[in-house]
Design an enzyme around this catalytic site. Structure first.
Site, PDB file in Angstrom:
ATOM      1  N   CYS A 115     -21.091  46.621 -32.174  1.00 35.88           N
ATOM      2  CA  CYS A 115     -21.729  47.579 -31.272  1.00 35.88           C
ATOM      3  C   CYS A 115     -22.630  46.823 -30.313  1.00 35.88           C
ATOM      4  O   CYS A 115     -23.022  45.683 -30.582  1.00 35.88           O
ATOM      5  CB  CYS A 115     -22.512  48.625 -32.065  1.00 35.88           C
ATOM      6  SG  CYS A 115     -23.529  47.952 -33.366  1.00 35.88           S
TER       7      CYS A 115
ATOM      8  N   CYS B  90     -26.524  45.855 -34.924  1.00 32.98           N
ATOM      9  CA  CYS B  90     -26.078  45.920 -33.531  1.00 32.98           C
ATOM     10  C   CYS B  90     -26.614  44.769 -32.697  1.00 32.98           C
ATOM     11  O   CYS B  90     -27.805  44.459 -32.762  1.00 32.98           O
ATOM     12  CB  CYS B  90     -26.599  47.209 -32.899  1.00 32.98           C
ATOM     13  SG  CYS B  90     -25.355  48.459 -32.798  1.00 32.98           S
TER      14      CYS B  90
END
Ligand code: C8R
Length: 248
Positions: free
Chosen positions: A163, A82
């Site tokens: 993300c 992420c």
């Protein structure tokens, strides 16, 4: 007719398969799994090479489908931690220089992106060999060729997995820094998930004035694609290559 048989092979308008394709895939896979990311869970490079070959060998090189690549991509999904993801369009070399200096990753830093970068491949019906003479060209022969479909599916999966905050490096020396027909424009931007935040960096050649900016029509178009998906957007412009690499 783009399929006039010469030496019993179809003659396409694109470059032929890279010489020693299988050997390069195997060697890159070994290097990646042993040296570049030795921490990643152990992967069977022989199985990956075989899965890659069976996606296109003996098949009509103009009839590639996304499904042809599913089993290969499932062996090595292009996911990154992420907040470390970097997209690019018309800035490949700069984006790679940028991620090298940061703890960031492009698609070429994932196993399949690394394996295929810069290579070309296609087969032909009724043969178990690669066509080393020519492969279909996206514009002159067919869009559904194995090379194009590979980058499209892999990029789609890469974007879907994004993300937190992700970045895109765009070329501010072009009149349209955002190109809605590019893979970033057609495939990646429209597949970002809601709540992801995209940071766009418009970088122009050092010593020249920029040709596009965050308020230009191409970036407004990008913003409207993202608005429709509830993706947050920030844009930074007027950075020369040197400024961008130094600040980052
Ligand atoms: N991506 C797409 N294409 C890629 C690629 C990659 O990671 N790596 C390579 N070598 N290629 P462009 P774009 C090849 O027009 O269309 C992902 C393919 O042959 O400058 O916006 C990546 O995640 C492909 O046709 O960029 C990135 O964010 C051209 O290079 C975008 O998609 C694409 O060159 C970049 O795709």
């Amino acid at each position: 007719d783009c399929c006039t048989p010469i030496k019993k092979l179809c003659w396409w308008h694109g470059a032929g398969s890279t010489a020693d394709f299988q050997k390069i895939i195997q060697e890159r896979c070994d290097t990646y799994t042993q040296t570049i990311r030795p921490g990643s869970r152990s992967r069977n490079c022989q199985a990956i090479r075989q899965a890659f070959m069976s996606t296109f060998i003996s098949k009509d090189p103009c009839k590639a489908t996304k499904e042809d690549y599913n089993s290969l991509i499932n062996l090595a999904p292009p996911t990154v931690p992420c907040g470390q993801q970097v997209f690019w369009s018309k800035t490949k070399e700069l984006a790679h220089e940028y991620v090298k200096r940061q703890r960031l990753m492009t698609l070429e830093d994932t196993l399949l992106g690394y394996l295929a970068d810069g290579l070309s491949w296609c087969g032909e019906p009724g043969s178990s060999d690669l066509n080393i003479w020519s492969c279909p060209d996206w514009r002159k022969d067919c869009r559904t060729n194995y090379l194009s479909v590979f980058w499209e599916v892999l990029s789609e999966r890469f974007a879907e997995s994004a993300c937190s905050t992700v970045r895109v490096v765009l070329n501010g020396s072009l009149e349209n820094a955002f190109d809605s027909m590019s893979i970033f424009g057609r495939v990646e931007a429209p597949n970002l998930r809601p709540q992801v935040e995209l940071e766009a960096w418009l970088v122009h050649d050092t010593g020249k004035p920029p040709s596009d900016s965050c308020s230009g029509s191409s970036i407004r178009k990008l913003k409207s694609i993202l608005d429709g998906r509830n993706v947050k957007f920030r844009c930074m412009d007027n950075l020369s290559r040197d400024q961008f690499l130094q600040r980052s």
